[in-house]
Design a protein around this motif. Structure first.
Motif, short mmCIF file in Angstrom:
data_model
loop_
_atom_site.label_atom_id
_atom_site.label_comp_id
_atom_site.label_asym_id
_atom_site.label_seq_id
_atom_site.Cartn_x
_atom_site.Cartn_y
_atom_site.Cartn_z
N MET A 106 0.84 -1.19 0.00
CA MET A 106 0.00 0.00 0.00
C MET A 106 0.88 1.24 0.00
SD MET A 106 -2.90 1.20 2.72
CE MET A 106 -3.09 2.96 3.00
N VAL A 107 0.48 2.21 -0.81
CA VAL A 107 1.23 3.47 -0.92
C VAL A 107 0.33 4.62 -0.48
CG1 VAL A 107 2.48 5.03 -2.44
CG2 VAL A 107 2.60 2.56 -2.82
N GLY A 108 0.84 5.45 0.42
CA GLY A 108 0.09 6.62 0.85
C GLY A 108 -0.92 6.31 1.93
N GLU A 109 -1.84 7.26 2.14
CA GLU A 109 -2.79 7.15 3.26
C GLU A 109 -4.23 7.30 2.77
OE1 GLU A 109 -1.88 6.26 6.19
OE2 GLU A 109 0.26 6.34 5.74
N ASN A 110 -4.55 6.71 1.63
CA ASN A 110 -5.93 6.73 1.15
C ASN A 110 -6.83 6.05 2.19
OD1 ASN A 110 -8.33 5.39 -0.21
ND2 ASN A 110 -7.59 6.65 -1.89
N PRO A 111 -7.83 6.77 2.74
CA PRO A 111 -8.63 6.20 3.85
C PRO A 111 -9.32 4.90 3.48
CG PRO A 111 -9.00 8.56 3.65
CD PRO A 111 -8.21 8.16 2.45
N ALA A 112 -9.92 4.83 2.29
CA ALA A 112 -10.62 3.62 1.89
C ALA A 112 -9.63 2.46 1.74
CB ALA A 112 -11.37 3.85 0.58
N SER A 113 -8.47 2.74 1.13
CA SER A 113 -7.46 1.71 0.95
C SER A 113 -6.95 1.20 2.30
CB SER A 113 -6.29 2.24 0.13
OG SER A 113 -6.67 2.49 -1.21
N SER A 114 -6.79 2.12 3.24
CA SER A 114 -6.33 1.74 4.58
C SER A 114 -7.29 0.75 5.23
CB SER A 114 -6.17 2.97 5.47
OG SER A 114 -5.17 3.84 4.96
N LEU A 142 -1.06 -5.52 -5.01
CA LEU A 142 -0.79 -4.08 -5.02
C LEU A 142 -2.12 -3.35 -4.84
CD1 LEU A 142 1.24 -1.76 -5.46
CD2 LEU A 142 0.76 -1.94 -7.91
N GLN A 143 -2.28 -2.69 -3.69
CA GLN A 143 -3.54 -2.02 -3.39
C GLN A 143 -3.71 -0.78 -4.27
OE1 GLN A 143 -5.94 -3.11 -1.15
NE2 GLN A 143 -7.20 -1.48 -2.00
N LEU A 144 -4.82 -0.73 -4.99
CA LEU A 144 -5.14 0.40 -5.85
C LEU A 144 -6.24 1.23 -5.20
CD1 LEU A 144 -5.21 -1.50 -9.27
CD2 LEU A 144 -3.28 -0.29 -8.22
N PRO A 145 -6.33 2.54 -5.50
CA PRO A 145 -5.51 3.29 -6.46
C PRO A 145 -4.17 3.71 -5.86
CG PRO A 145 -7.12 4.73 -5.46
CD PRO A 145 -7.41 3.37 -4.91
N LEU A 146 -3.24 4.04 -6.78
CA LEU A 146 -1.94 4.56 -6.39
C LEU A 146 -1.91 6.07 -6.57
CD1 LEU A 146 0.34 1.94 -8.22
CD2 LEU A 146 -0.18 2.03 -5.77
#
Length: 291
Positions: free
Chosen positions: A39-47, A96-100
């Protein structure tokens, strides 16, 4: 009242089965299955998604090799991480968790994942295996839909099925899996002319368009089976957030025989299929004859 396609209950049933199988296989193989979620970044939904996946891994006994990276990681650095996981003998699946973030190109990164560790089923090799009807890793969400239909003994062979949505994540592999099961499949999308005319002919309607409440009562055939893959986050005028599907559940539910709720329908099945794919990959790696 329609029968609910309860993906949450089925996913829990699958997890119990996977946990038992993993315990048995691990004793023989000397290690558990391993899954690396990037996971890249702190996208709330992705987290939220990543936490759910890691928690599900822990429940069934899959070792987590998750890696969370800052937003400023480069394409080259992330490619190197993928190569490292490809070579790690304890890792059976890579996701790989999307989106990037915008500066990263997801397509070449997905292509760098070894096809035999591509538990999202997105590599061209695995898509090609699906087209050819060969064994391989299948896209998690459409595989979850197929499992849900099997659980409720909904026959798809020979049925008229309409898929709304043509994405590489859901719509296209969904249509291929249904075709493999000998359904008669039509693929539609948001730009289809007179969408209701086509969807009203469907004995089974699978909706994955990404538009909240796109499908209304006027779009469905009475007695049909409706599978809602959509997950849309809405905020009402009072600031309250809720999740709705691509189907107007309240309007459609009285007309059909079966319908999947949102949430609690297809979503839990996607995670269950991710775990199942990881176990499948593990079994290919440690020996197909392990029982």
């Amino acid at each position: 009242m329609a029968n609910l396609l309860d993906g949450k209950a089925l996913a829990q049933k699958i997890r119990i089965q996977l946990q038992q199988e993993i315990q048995s296989l691990q004793a023989q193989a000397g290690r558990p299955p391993g899954l690396g979620v990037l996971m890249v970044g702190e996208n709330p939904a992705s987290s939220v998604y990543v936490r759910n996946k890691e928690r599900a891994c822990e429940q069934v006994g899959i070792a987590s090799f998750g890696k969370h990276f800052p937003t400023n990681i480069t394409q080259a650095e992330l490619t190197e991480v993928i190569h490292s996981l490809n070579q790690n003998s304890e890792v059976d699946g890579i996701l790989l968790q999307l989106p990037l973030p915008p500066h990263l190109n997801a397509i070449p990164l997905l292509y760098e994942i070894s096809p035999d560790k591509d538990v999202d089923g997105l590599h061209p090799v695995n898509m090609g295996r699906l087209v050819r009807g060969e064994a391989g890793l299948r896209s998690c969400t459409p595989a979850g839909v197929m499992q849900l239909l099997r659980e409720y003994e909904i026959e798809v062979t020979g049925k008229d099925v309409v898929v709304v949505g043509a994405s590489i994540l859901v719509g296209k592999p969904m249509a291929l899996m249904l075709l493999e099961a000998e359904s008669t499949v039509s693929i539609t999308h948001i730009k289809t002319k007179d969408l209701a005319k086509l969807t009203c002919e469907a004995e089974i309607l699978v909706v994955a368009a990404g538009y909240p409440k796109l499908i209304t009562a006027s779009h469905v055939k009475p007695g049909a089976v409706v599978v809602d893959v959509g997950i849309n986050r809405l905020t009402d005028y009072e600031g309250r957030k809720r999740i709705v599907g691509d189907v107007d559940f309240e309007g459609v539910e009285p007309l059909v025989d079966y319908i999947s709720p949102v949430p609690g329908g297809v979503g839990p099945m996607t995670v269950a299929m991710l775990l199942q794919n990881t176990l499948w990959s593990y079994k290919q790696r440690v020996g197909k004859n392990l029982e």
